[in-house]
Design a protein around this motif. Structure first.
Motif, short mmCIF file in Angstrom:
data_model
loop_
_atom_site.label_atom_id
_atom_site.label_comp_id
_atom_site.label_asym_id
_atom_site.label_seq_id
_atom_site.Cartn_x
_atom_site.Cartn_y
_atom_site.Cartn_z
N CYS A 11 0.83 -1.20 0.00
CA CYS A 11 0.00 0.00 0.00
C CYS A 11 0.87 1.25 0.00
N ALA A 106 -3.26 -6.00 -2.01
CA ALA A 106 -2.86 -4.67 -2.46
C ALA A 106 -3.99 -3.70 -2.15
N THR A 113 3.62 0.24 -4.95
CA THR A 113 2.56 -0.73 -4.67
C THR A 113 2.29 -1.59 -5.90
#
Length: 196
Positions: A11, A106, A113
């Motif tokens: 993230c 994710a 990311t």
């Protein structure tokens, strides 16, 4: 049914500007803590990453952070984690994340990311691991990416079988359930052969 004791979350190191994404991040952290799932992540104290780790810890959960040494020097590291692992490089960091985790999620983020998501996705496609990978599509954040993957299928660059390896949901509960139910594909025979 997959036993997801440790889930790695990719993230953003930025907060973004969407309150729905912020709330989904907190909900994921609360769910990890309540279900006894250890968060494995990039060890930052900033952005969505920091918010997720703080939520897990504030709710009595455990967090393992993995960070390359050069990022620790930039003072972004979260020093209040359950476990902190320092690696020599970004590549070693991702290998350690893969080794310690039973699955991957994710959340919204930036280039880093996406890079982490697609590397672990390609490893699953190649049969280098058999762990579930989830995409939490908060407030339509990943709609365009999903459309691109569908275009890859239509244009013959991605098989439908591999496209379906990426589990997508708009809710935390829905995504975690898909990950628990995930059945890994059979590893191709050539993966078991000595290629040296």
């Amino acid at each position: 049914m997959n036993d997801l004791k440790n889930i790695c979350v990719f993230c953003g190191s930025s907060d973004g500007n969407d309150a729905i994404i912020t709330r989904a991040t907190q909900e994921l952290g609360e769910k990890f803590a309540s279900q006894g799932i250890t968060l494995v992540y990039g060890a930052a104290k900033i952005g969505i990453m920091g918010s997720l780790a703080k939520t897990v810890l504030d709710n009595g959960g455990e967090v393992t952070g993995i960070i390359p040494g050069f990022l620790k020097k930039k003072e972004v590291v979260h020093l209040g984690l359950t476990n902190l692992i320092t690696t020599k490089s970004m590549h070693e960091r991702k290998l350690e994340m893969q080794n310690l985790s039973d699955g991957f999620i994710a959340l919204p983020g930036g280039i880093g990311t996406l890079e982490e998501l697609f590397e672990i996705f390609s490893w699953l496609q190649l049969g280098l691991h058999t762990k579930p990978i989830g995409l939490l599509n908060c407030n339509g954040f990943y709609d365009d990416l999903i459309q691109l993957l569908e275009t890859m299928v239509r244009k013959g660059f991605l098989s439908m079988e591999n496209y379906e390896l990426l589990l997508v949901d708009t809710t935390v509960d829905g995504l975690l359930q898909k990950m628990k139910d995930f059945k890994a594909p059979r590893i191709p025979q050539w993966m078991n052969e000595d290629l040296t």
